[in-house]
Design an enzyme around this catalytic site. Structure first.
Site, PDB file in Angstrom:
ATOM      1  N   GLU A  36      14.946 -10.720   2.112  1.00 16.62           N
ATOM      2  CA  GLU A  36      15.172 -12.161   1.562  1.00 16.62           C
ATOM      3  C   GLU A  36      16.988 -11.837   1.207  1.00 16.62           C
ATOM      4  O   GLU A  36      17.815 -12.663   1.728  1.00 16.62           O
ATOM      5  CB  GLU A  36      14.512 -12.495   0.374  1.00 16.62           C
ATOM      6  CG  GLU A  36      13.447 -12.920   0.646  1.00 16.62           C
ATOM      7  CD  GLU A  36      12.874 -13.074  -0.020  1.00 16.62           C
ATOM      8  OE1 GLU A  36      12.108 -14.357  -0.653  1.00 16.62           O
ATOM      9  OE2 GLU A  36      12.122 -11.978  -2.113  1.00 16.62           O
ATOM     10  N   SER A  55       0.866  -1.407  -0.051  1.00 20.41           N
ATOM     11  CA  SER A  55       0.185   0.080  -0.100  1.00 20.41           C
ATOM     12  C   SER A  55       0.759   0.570  -0.081  1.00 20.41           C
ATOM     13  O   SER A  55       0.278   2.268   0.158  1.00 20.41           O
ATOM     14  CB  SER A  55      -0.776   0.369   1.117  1.00 20.41           C
ATOM     15  OG  SER A  55      -1.732  -1.122   1.187  1.00 20.41           O
ATOM     16  N   LYS A  78      20.112   5.249  -0.270  1.00 20.64           N
ATOM     17  CA  LYS A  78      20.790   4.741  -1.433  1.00 20.64           C
ATOM     18  C   LYS A  78      21.149   5.172  -2.137  1.00 20.64           C
ATOM     19  O   LYS A  78      20.926   5.655  -3.576  1.00 20.64           O
ATOM     20  CB  LYS A  78      21.550   3.389  -1.669  1.00 20.64           C
ATOM     21  CG  LYS A  78      22.694   2.753  -1.729  1.00 20.64           C
ATOM     22  CD  LYS A  78      22.927   1.425  -2.215  1.00 20.64           C
ATOM     23  CE  LYS A  78      24.427   1.170  -2.880  1.00 20.64           C
ATOM     24  NZ  LYS A  78      24.878  -0.284  -3.077  1.00 20.64           N
ATOM     25  N   GLU A 125       2.798  -9.377 -11.739  1.00 20.85           N
ATOM     26  CA  GLU A 125       1.767  -9.376 -11.260  1.00 20.85           C
ATOM     27  C   GLU A 125       0.106  -8.362 -11.683  1.00 20.85           C
ATOM     28  O   GLU A 125      -0.996  -9.247 -12.122  1.00 20.85           O
ATOM     29  CB  GLU A 125       1.117  -8.210  -9.626  1.00 20.85           C
ATOM     30  CG  GLU A 125       2.236  -9.144  -9.182  1.00 20.85           C
ATOM     31  CD  GLU A 125       2.175  -8.250  -7.072  1.00 20.85           C
ATOM     32  OE1 GLU A 125       2.329  -9.057  -5.927  1.00 20.85           O
ATOM     33  OE2 GLU A 125       2.374  -7.348  -7.510  1.00 20.85           O
TER      34      GLU A 125
END
Length: 398
Positions: free
Chosen positions: A338, A165, A373, A192
Site C-alpha cells: 500500500e 502463513s 532494511k 485480530e
C-alpha cells in the site's frame, strides 16, 4: 529549578497561576523546600483551596521540559499579537518608525526561540558515550538478530512483514513475550486475535506442548501436563505484558493508551501493533485520501510516536502478492503493501520466511528471517526454526 531559571510570571495569563508561580519563587529564594505546604504558607489563607485544586490536577513531572516549551511558545505568541497590534496602529497613524519597532520586536522574540542548528562538536560527548554496549537496545531473545540490529533501540520503528502463513504475527508475539520475560513493560495491541488466544499461545511455548497435547492430556487428568500448564501460568503472572484486543484503533488511541501505561508503570519499553491494515485513519486529514496516503500518514505518525515516547515500536504488516510471481518467492522491500512511506519511515524491516509454504519438499520447521532494511547495520538472512504447533520461532544454535 529548570522552570524558575527559564520562566517568569509574565509567561502566565491566569491570575491564579501568576500568584502560585510568584509564591514558588519566594519559597525558592528563601532556600525553602518547595511543596504544597510551603507554597500555601506564603499565600493568603483564603487562596489555599485554589492551590490544592491546582496541585491535584498536576500531570507527571516527567514531561516538564515539554510543558516549559509549550508555555514559552504560548507566551511568545501572545506577546507577538500584542506588540504587532500596537505596531499596526502606529502604521495606520502614519508613524514612520513602525518598521524599526517591528524589527526590534522580532529580534527580541527570536532570542527566546531555541535554534535547531547546532555545531557537530556539541554532540561529540554524547556520541562517544553511546558507542559500544551503552547504545544497545532491549534484547529480542533472538541472538543473531540482536547482533545485527543491536536489539530494540529506543525510538525505532521496526516492521515485521510477510505473506499469510509466514508467521509474522507469531514472530512479533515471540519478541513481546521474550521482552516481557526479561522484566520489561510491553504494550501489545492485537487487532485480530483475542487476548485469551495470545495467552494460550504463550502457554504452548512455555510448556513446549501443542494445543492438542494439552487438551488431550488435561481431559485425561495427566498430572504432568496439567502441572506444566499451571507452571506456565505462574511464569506469565509477573510479566508486565499489557494486552489490548480492540478490533481497530487509531494512532491517537494507541498513543493515549501508551501514555496511560507509562504513568501507571513509570516506563514503557516496547509497543507491538498487529497489524497495520486494521489501524483506523480517523483524524488523519479527512476524506478524499487514497489508501496509500492514509497508510503513509499512519506510518509517519507511528514513527513520531516512537520518538516522542522514546520507545521502540514493532508494527506487523502484510506484503502484497508480488512475491507470488517470483520463482523463489523471497520477499523484497518493494512488496510492502500500500505505501512506500512504510519503507522510508522504518528503521528496521524484517521478513519472516518459510520456504515450505511454497515448496513442500522443504522441511516444515525450516525458516529464515530476512533483514531487508537495517538503518544501523547490514542486511542479511538469519536461519530460524519454526515450531508450528507452538506458534513459535527459535534461534538456530550457533
Amino acid at each position: 529549578e529548570r522552570c524558575l531559571l527559564i520562566l517568569s510570571k509574565n509567561d502566565f495569563v491566569d491570575p491564579d497561576c501568576i500568584r502560585i508561580f510568584s509564591a514558588i519563587k519566594v519559597v525558592h529564594q528563601s532556600g525553602g523546600y518547595i511543596d504544597l505546604q510551603s507554597v500555601c504558607a506564603v499565600l493568603e489563607p483564603d487562596f489555599t483551596m485554589k492551590v490544592v485544586s491546582v496541585a491535584s490536577e498536576l500531570p507527571t513531572s516527567a514531561n516538564v521540559d515539554y510543558y516549559i516549551k509549550e508555555l514559552q511558545q504560548a507566551s511568545r505568541n501572545r506577546r507577538f499579537v500584542s506588540e504587532f497590534t500596537a505596531i499596526v496602529e502606529r502604521a495606520k497613524s502614519g508613524d514612520d518608525g513602525f518598521l524599526s519597532k517591528a524589527q526590534d520586536v522580532l529580534n527580541e522574540l527570536s532570542k527566546g526561540v531555541e535554534s535547531g542548528m547546532r555545531l557537530a562538536r556539541d554532540f561529540v560527548p554524547e556520541a562517544i558515550n553511546k558507542l559500544g554496549s551503552q547504545d544497545k537496545g532491549i534484547p529480542t531473545g533472538f541472538y543473531d538478530l540482536d547482533d545485527s540490529i543491536r536489539g530494540l533501540c529506543k525510538g525505532d520503528l521496526i516492521i515485521v512483514a510477510g505473506r499469510p502463513s509466514m508467521g509474522k504475527s507469531s514472530f512479533a508475539a515471540n519478541i513481546a513475550t521474550n521482552v516481557a520475560k526479561d522484566g520489561h513493560v510491553v504494550a501489545y495491541f492485537s487487532l485480530e486475535m483475542t487476548s485469551v488466544s495470545i495467552v494460550q499461545r504463550m502457554i504452548y511455548g512455555l510448556t513446549n506442548h501443542s494445543e492438542n497435547e494439552i487438551v488431550s492430556d488435561m481431559k485425561s487428568d495427566n498430572p504432568v501436563i496439567t502441572g506444566k500448564v499451571f507452571e506456565a501460568g505462574q511464569e506469565i503472572e509477573p510479566m508486565k505484558l499489557y494486552l489490548n484486543e480492540s478490533s481497530s484503533v487509531s494512532v491517537s488511541k494507541i498513543a493515549l493508551e501508551c501514555k496511560k501505561l507509562m504513568t501507571l508503570e513509570g516506563s514503557l519499553d516496547l509497543i507491538v501493533i498487529d497489524y497495520l491494515g486494521l489501524i483506523q485513519t480517523d483524524g488523519f486529514g479527512g476524506s478524499g485520501k487514497t489508501r496509500p496516503q492514509e497508510v503513509a500518514e499512519i506510518s509517519h505518525a507511528l514513527k513520531r510516536l516512537a520518538k516522542d515516547l522514546d520507545c521502540p515500536i514493532i508494527l506487523v504488516s502484510q506484503l502484497n502478492r508480488n512475491s507470488e510471481a517470483r520463482s523463489d518467492h523471497t520477499p523484497m522491500l518493494s512488496d510492502l503493501s500500500e505505501s512506500g512511506a512504510v519503507e522510508a519511515d522504518a528503521d528496521v524491516i524484517l521478513f519472516p520466511f518459510r520456504p515450505w509454504v511454497y515448496d513442500r519438499e522443504r522441511e516444515p520447521s525450516e525458516a529464515e528471517l530476512i533483514i531487508a532494511k537495517n538503518r544501523n547495520g547490514a542486511v542479511k538472512k538469519i536461519p530460524l526454526y519454526w515450531k508450528g504447533d507452538l506458534f513459535m520461532f527459535t534461534s538456530v544454535a550457533r
